[in-house]
Motif scaffolding. Structure first.
Motif, PDB file in Angstrom:
ATOM      1  N   ARG A  45      37.273  72.972 -49.072  1.00 54.72           N
ATOM      2  CA  ARG A  45      36.583  72.915 -47.789  1.00 54.72           C
ATOM      3  C   ARG A  45      37.471  73.039 -46.559  1.00 54.72           C
ATOM      4  O   ARG A  45      37.491  74.077 -45.904  1.00 54.72           O
ATOM      5  N   GLU A  46      38.206  71.996 -46.205  1.00 52.97           N
ATOM      6  CA  GLU A  46      38.837  71.949 -44.888  1.00 52.97           C
ATOM      7  C   GLU A  46      40.051  72.853 -44.744  1.00 52.97           C
ATOM      8  O   GLU A  46      40.598  73.002 -43.640  1.00 52.97           O
TER       9      GLU A  46
ATOM     10  N   TRP B  31      43.844  71.436 -47.134  1.00 57.32           N
ATOM     11  CA  TRP B  31      43.061  70.299 -46.642  1.00 57.32           C
ATOM     12  C   TRP B  31      43.883  69.014 -46.628  1.00 57.32           C
ATOM     13  O   TRP B  31      43.627  68.120 -45.828  1.00 57.32           O
TER      14      TRP B  31
ATOM     15  N   THR C 115      37.260  78.571 -42.852  1.00 51.83           N
ATOM     16  CA  THR C 115      37.560  77.863 -44.087  1.00 51.83           C
ATOM     17  C   THR C 115      37.547  78.871 -45.232  1.00 51.83           C
ATOM     18  O   THR C 115      37.252  80.058 -45.046  1.00 51.83           O
TER      19      THR C 115
ATOM     20  N   ASP D  92      35.622  79.538 -47.718  1.00 52.22           N
ATOM     21  CA  ASP D  92      34.382  80.287 -47.980  1.00 52.22           C
ATOM     22  C   ASP D  92      34.278  81.484 -47.047  1.00 52.22           C
ATOM     23  O   ASP D  92      33.897  82.585 -47.470  1.00 52.22           O
TER      24      ASP D  92
ATOM     25  N   THR E 148      30.044  81.516 -42.233  1.00 52.74           N
ATOM     26  CA  THR E 148      30.379  80.333 -43.029  1.00 52.74           C
ATOM     27  C   THR E 148      29.115  79.538 -43.294  1.00 52.74           C
ATOM     28  O   THR E 148      28.168  79.564 -42.493  1.00 52.74           O
TER      29      THR E 148
ATOM     30  N   ASN F 103      30.214  73.783 -45.093  1.00 52.41           N
ATOM     31  CA  ASN F 103      31.634  73.959 -44.782  1.00 52.41           C
ATOM     32  C   ASN F 103      31.887  73.799 -43.284  1.00 52.41           C
ATOM     33  O   ASN F 103      32.879  73.190 -42.871  1.00 52.41           O
TER      34      ASN F 103
ATOM     35  N   ARG G 216      32.574  70.411 -41.794  1.00 51.13           N
ATOM     36  CA  ARG G 216      33.848  69.767 -42.111  1.00 51.13           C
ATOM     37  C   ARG G 216      34.959  70.164 -41.131  1.00 51.13           C
ATOM     38  O   ARG G 216      36.128  69.863 -41.361  1.00 51.13           O
TER      39      ARG G 216
ATOM     40  N   ALA H 179      30.053  74.361 -50.075  1.00 49.23           N
ATOM     41  CA  ALA H 179      31.344  73.702 -50.242  1.00 49.23           C
ATOM     42  C   ALA H 179      31.386  73.084 -51.633  1.00 49.23           C
ATOM     43  O   ALA H 179      30.352  72.725 -52.201  1.00 49.23           O
TER      44      ALA H 179
END
Length: 524
Positions: A91-92, A111, A172, A174, A187, A191, A194, A251
């Motif tokens: 995710r991040e 992340w 991110t 994705d 996105t 996601n 975050r 995510a």
């Protein structure tokens, strides 16, 4: 997904589920008629730690690992017709790339990366209301784990290296994968939630948040529902033909929640990966208890589902570290090695391990915390240290569940569990014991990929039953007070706080003391 029967239209062919994680990318072919996994492959990804607190990945490798996993998966079923793609991703982690060339403009900032900790602290000092504003609008803490400060750092680095600002795109993982597949800069809302930039009520990038982090929205992807049309593969990629649509994006932790069918308050799961995400749906976007985030789980069929979540920075990575430190034999999996050692002892002998390699995440959010190994004597054995590592993972999850339930608005009856570390029967039993409640452990380690496949299948009109757990773990009738007290003391040492003598409450209970311990140094 499962091999149980489906309802609705059965289009034939298969869905390609991609799960881009921290240490590897998985690709699964999921039969759209039976819901069974017909082929799967994975490709590893590397992590670099160039400076203490920095965690980097090669963004181009994230993409090539995805292509490799897809190719190896599809070559197992060369005649299959791929109907669509579902994506789950870490995710991040922040990626920065050139719009004109499509190539990464620097490393992906992982992340776990804490390089922006000082920047975040300076922002909080310069803007006294910043942390409260961020918490109110995004449901998150001002912490370097989240994407916005990483986006700012990546944009600044790319610009300093000569990239025109108008050519810089960030997102991110994705967004990076969708860009490479379809050419679209979008996105998923889960996601996006975050990043510290998404306003939960409006589900849009918020001008005040963009201003706080100094980010021009021109660099950012467009937030979209999880079941939006994300575009189609613009060119043939090995065995994957052009024109295959991306049907769903989630995510990874959110996808696992979807896979388990945890859609209402009182349900929840823990995903045991490099870190651990504990997540439970909530009724609305209201602020969660101290130390716990509110996030968008997914946006499906025109409406969002929100969730409470606690993010643990080091769990699988803590097990890897301990296995390496204890001398795992070459060719032996670290988790299996620890399991074998831990199974030979009844307890940790009083040893406690706090894996604060880059500080602590939920529910403490204390980046100044340091790793601690306490309670060690001359008689401490390798088996007891191995068990201490497993207990460290379980204690952190118990801390998060306690904080998540501390306002009395929800209680998770049975915790669903997934991820690689759930292969440890010892860990799962310790977890059940510390929580004092049962666990339903996923039958497949690929819960995130299967959650993305399930949502993708629904876009084709195929209703997929909720997955059946692989095993049910019930708590032993055993005393955990001393173990929780020792853990609480080790956490205090890690944070440089006075060592508490009173025992924190069991999960599901609350006390003023626990709330004060959690928020004494950092109030997120």
């Amino acid at each position: 997904m499962t091999s149980q029967g489906q309802t609705g239209r059965s289009p034939g062919g298969a869905l390609l589920a991609l799960d881009q994680g921290t240490t590897n990318t998985k690709a699964l072919l999921v039969d759209a008629t039976t819901g069974s996994v017909t082929a799967q492959a994975s490709s590893s990804t590397s992590i670099a730690f160039p400076v203490p607190g920095w965690v980097e990945q090669d963004a181009e490798q994230l993409w090539t690992a995805t292509l490799s996993a897809v190719e190896r998966c599809l070559e197992q079923a060369p005649e299959v017709r791929v109907l669509g793609i579902g994506i789950s991703s870490q995710r991040e982690t922040a990626v920065c790339w050139s719009r004109s060339t499509g190539r990464a403009l620097g490393p992906a900032l992982g992340w776990q990366d804490a390089r922006t900790a000082a920047w975040c602290a300076d922002l909080a000092e310069r803007e006294p209301d910043a942390a409260a504003t961020i918490r109110r609008r995004t449901g998150l803490s001002l912490d370097p784990m989240f994407s916005a400060p990483k986006f700012r750092a990546a944009i600044d680095a790319a610009s300093a290296a000569g990239a025109p600002l108008s050519d810089i795109a960030v997102g991110t993982v994705d967004a990076w994968l969708v860009w490479r597949l379809t050419g679209r800069h979008v996105t998923d809302l889960g996601n996006a939630s975050r990043t510290l930039l998404l306003d939960l009520p409006s589900l849009r990038w918020h001008d005040e948040l963009l201003s706080l982090f100094g980010i021009d929205p021109v660099h950012l992807p467009e937030p979209c529902p999880s079941d939006a049309s994300f575009g189609v593969a613009t060119e043939r990629l090995g065995r994957l033909p052009a024109g295959v649509p991306v049907l769903a994006v989630l995510a990874d932790s959110h996808a696992a929640l979807y896979h388990h069918g945890c859609t209402v308050p009182g349900t929840g799961k823990a995903t045991y990966g490099t870190g651990t995400s504990v997540m439970s749906p909530t009724a609305d976007a209201g602020t969660a208890p101290h130390g716990i985030a509110t996030t968008v789980a997914w946006h499906v069929a025109g409406r969002p589902t929100y969730a409470r979540e606690g993010n643990i920075v080091a769990s699988g990575s803590a097990l890897d570290w301990m296995a390496s430190t204890l001398g795992v034999p070459e060719g032996t999996a670290g988790g299996a090695y620890l399991e074998g050692l831990a199974a030979g002892v009844p307890d940790s002998g009083g040893a406690c391990f706090v894996p604060a390699f880059s500080g602590l995440g939920a529910p403490y959010w204390d980046r100044s915390a340091v790793g601690v190994l306490s309670g060690v004597t001359a008689g401490t054995t390798r088996g007891q240290l191995a068990r201490a590592a497993l207990e460290a993972v379980a204690h952190q999850v118990a801390d998060v569940v306690e904080a998540m339930e501390s306002d009395g608005s929800t209680r998770i009856g049975t915790l669903h569990a997934d991820g690689g570390a759930t292969a440890s029967g010892t860990l799962m039993q310790i977890q059940s014991d510390l929580l004092g409640r049962p666990l339903d452990v996923a039958s497949s380690p690929a819960a995130s990929a299967l959650g993305a496949a399930r949502l993708a299948a629904e876009q084709l009109g195929v209703a997929v039953p909720v997955a059946t757990p692989g095993r049910h773990v019930t708590p032993h009738a055993c005393a955990v007070d001393d173990r929780r007290r020792a853990w609480s003391q080790a956490i205090a040492r890690s944070r440089g706080l006075p060592v508490p003598q009173a025992h924190p409450p069991r999960c599901g209970q609350s006390s003023q003391q626990t709330s004060e311990q959690i928020t004494e140094r950092n109030d997120p």
